[in-house]
Design a protein around this motif. Structure first.
Motif, PDB file in Angstrom:
ATOM      1  N   VAL A 142      -2.404   2.407   6.231  1.00  0.00           N
ATOM      2  CA  VAL A 142      -2.159   1.894   7.211  1.00  0.00           C
ATOM      3  C   VAL A 142      -3.284   0.722   7.859  1.00  0.00           C
ATOM      4  N   ALA A 143      -4.470   1.240   7.658  1.00  0.00           N
ATOM      5  CA  ALA A 143      -5.645   0.419   7.971  1.00  0.00           C
ATOM      6  C   ALA A 143      -5.801  -0.817   7.052  1.00  0.00           C
ATOM      7  N   GLN A 144      -5.512  -0.641   5.558  1.00  0.00           N
ATOM      8  CA  GLN A 144      -5.434  -1.946   4.762  1.00  0.00           C
ATOM      9  C   GLN A 144      -4.475  -2.572   5.039  1.00  0.00           C
ATOM     10  N   ALA A 174       0.947  -1.162  -0.059  1.00  0.00           N
ATOM     11  CA  ALA A 174      -0.111  -0.079  -0.124  1.00  0.00           C
ATOM     12  C   ALA A 174       0.964   1.196  -0.070  1.00  0.00           C
ATOM     13  N   VAL A 175       0.733   2.187  -0.890  1.00  0.00           N
ATOM     14  CA  VAL A 175       1.411   3.300  -1.150  1.00  0.00           C
ATOM     15  C   VAL A 175       0.654   4.544  -0.825  1.00  0.00           C
ATOM     16  N   SER A 176       1.095   5.226   0.200  1.00  0.00           N
ATOM     17  CA  SER A 176       0.482   6.404   0.338  1.00  0.00           C
ATOM     18  C   SER A 176       1.132   7.598  -0.191  1.00  0.00           C
ATOM     19  N   CYS A 177       0.186   8.385  -0.957  1.00  0.00           N
ATOM     20  CA  CYS A 177       0.773   9.138  -2.142  1.00  0.00           C
ATOM     21  C   CYS A 177       1.523  10.516  -1.657  1.00  0.00           C
ATOM     22  N   GLY A 178       1.467  10.669  -0.279  1.00  0.00           N
ATOM     23  CA  GLY A 178       2.285  11.777   0.261  1.00  0.00           C
ATOM     24  C   GLY A 178       1.816  13.165  -0.050  1.00  0.00           C
ATOM     25  N   GLU A 179       2.742  14.303  -0.316  1.00  0.00           N
ATOM     26  CA  GLU A 179       2.377  15.725  -0.537  1.00  0.00           C
ATOM     27  C   GLU A 179       2.014  15.668  -2.044  1.00  0.00           C
ATOM     28  N   GLY A 191       2.616  -4.153   3.403  1.00  0.00           N
ATOM     29  CA  GLY A 191       3.140  -3.542   4.099  1.00  0.00           C
ATOM     30  C   GLY A 191       2.977  -2.119   3.625  1.00  0.00           C
ATOM     31  N   VAL A 192       3.498  -0.728   4.372  1.00  0.00           N
ATOM     32  CA  VAL A 192       2.914   0.437   3.721  1.00  0.00           C
ATOM     33  C   VAL A 192       4.408   1.055   3.362  1.00  0.00           C
ATOM     34  N   VAL A 193       4.463   1.865   2.214  1.00  0.00           N
ATOM     35  CA  VAL A 193       5.347   2.498   1.601  1.00  0.00           C
ATOM     36  C   VAL A 193       4.970   3.857   1.460  1.00  0.00           C
ATOM     37  N   THR A 194       5.687   4.973   2.263  1.00  0.00           N
ATOM     38  CA  THR A 194       5.033   6.328   2.158  1.00  0.00           C
ATOM     39  C   THR A 194       5.570   7.077   1.237  1.00  0.00           C
ATOM     40  N   ARG A 211       6.908  -0.461   7.486  1.00  0.00           N
ATOM     41  CA  ARG A 211       6.565   0.676   6.765  1.00  0.00           C
ATOM     42  C   ARG A 211       8.140   1.129   6.115  1.00  0.00           C
ATOM     43  N   THR A 212       8.213   1.618   4.806  1.00  0.00           N
ATOM     44  CA  THR A 212       9.435   2.080   4.375  1.00  0.00           C
ATOM     45  C   THR A 212       8.984   3.244   3.634  1.00  0.00           C
ATOM     46  N   SER A 213      10.133   4.017   3.402  1.00  0.00           N
ATOM     47  CA  SER A 213       9.899   5.322   2.661  1.00  0.00           C
ATOM     48  C   SER A 213      11.053   5.667   1.888  1.00  0.00           C
TER      49      SER A 213
END
Length: 342
Positions: free
Chosen positions: A110-112, A11-16, A120-123, A302-304
């Motif tokens: 995160v919830a997913q 899961a990638v959160s798209c950020g700013e 995992g989450v990649v931000t 979580r990675t970024s």
């Protein structure tokens, strides 16, 4: 919490939205075959991502999906789980009005992941100023992720930032505080807890059976027996003694100026440092384009990418996706190795 599977997407959160997050996500997707990219879905605004793709002259089909559809979609289109908050496409100009979407993307990624829909989450990078302007009360990503972890599990966590590259892993015990405040903030308990988290996650997430942890001193020459400061003998050394008594393979305090040459790096798996620049300068000097920011101590991966929003080049095509691709690859490897207990 459901155990992640390597057959699940990230899961990638798209950020700013006004930074280079959309650029590196789109660029990475176009390189998915040549980079052997782990499948992922974005949590973001599909219209904004499509607009950025047009600006970059990328032929990237953007498809709205549920997380469970991402694996089947990824080869042919960029899978996007849409936000309820729309964001305005304004490359290079951060807008407080986009903050709700930025935060929602983190929350949902995160919830997913916690729900077992992602491994995992990649931000993508965030900018703190527009979030602060909108009332965001956390110092940054790491602290907010720790709060989300606690809300999902009911258990307080101690998040630890690790910068990981091909040639070096480093952890700062203190992070975004003035250098003058570091000696006051450092405690034996804080250092020992940081080492324990590092030891546990290097075993569980990175598959290192007995991590070797080098602990830097605070002062030049690690204080030189008190001649150059007493903190190393009074604060750092007792922390190392504590964890060694618990079976952790830790050494120090060591003079920081001799810890990072090639031969020294062969003797440990991670360097625990006392403050931000002591950890991040060598990490970025060695692996600037391939460094990954990993949050240890969380009940999910979580990675970024280890860089910021780079407003000046957003939408220009100049942003390199190397660190983002490294973050995806590392998250997938961590998922394959296992997970921390909930």
């Amino acid at each position: 919490m459901t155990t992640p599977s390597t057959r699940l997407p990230l899961a990638v959160s798209c950020g700013e939205p006004s930074g280079i997050g959309p650029d590196i996500i789109l660029t990475a997707w176009t390189m998915r075959a040549e980079s052997d990219l782990p499948p992922f879905f974005c949590v973001g605004d599909p219209a904004q991502l499509a607009a950025r793709a047009r600006m970059l002259n990328f032929d990237v089909p953007v498809t709205i999906v549920e997380p469970g559809q991402a694996m089947a979609t990824f080869a042919d289109a960029l899978p996007v789980v849409p936000l309820s908050h729309r964001v305005e496409e304004r490359p290079g100009t951060p807008l407080a009005g986009n903050a709700a979407g930025t935060i929602e993307a983190i929350d949902r990624a995160v919830a997913q992941t916690v729900a077992g829909e992602a491994s995992g989450v990649v931000t993508a990078p965030i900018a703190k100023k527009p979030l602060y302007d909108a009332g965001f009360a956390h110092p940054g990503h790491t602290e907010y992720l720790a709060e989300l972890a606690a809300s999902h599990t009911g258990t307080r966590v101690r998040p630890v930032m690790m910068i990981a590259g091909p040639r070096l892993r480093t952890i700062p015990v203190t992070i975004h505080i003035p250098l003058a405040d570091v000696p006051v903030a450092l405690t034996t308990d804080l250092i020992a807890e940081t080492i324990r988290v590092a030891d546990g996650d290097l075993k569980r997430r990175f598959g290192i059976a007995r991590p070797r942890i080098a602990v830097a001193g605070l002062n030049p020459h690690a204080g030189e027996d008190g001649a150059l400061g007493t903190e190393d003998t009074a604060i750092v050394a007792p922390a190392v003694d504590q964890v060694r008594a618990e079976g952790v393979d830790a050494s120090g305090p060591l003079p920081a100026d001799t810890m990072f040459h090639a031969a020294a790096r062969e003797t440990y798996d991670v360097a625990v440092c006392m403050y931000h620049d002591q950890a991040l300068i060598p990490a970025k000097a060695l692996d600037f384009d391939l460094g990954v920011n990993v949050t240890l101590g969380l009940p999910f991966i979580r990675t970024s990418p280890d860089h910021g929003t780079a407003f000046a080049i957003a939408g220009t095509g100049a942003a390199r996706p190397d660190s983002f691709i490294a973050a995806l690859t590392m998250a997938a490897q961590m998922a394959a190795n296992g997970r921390a207990p909930a």
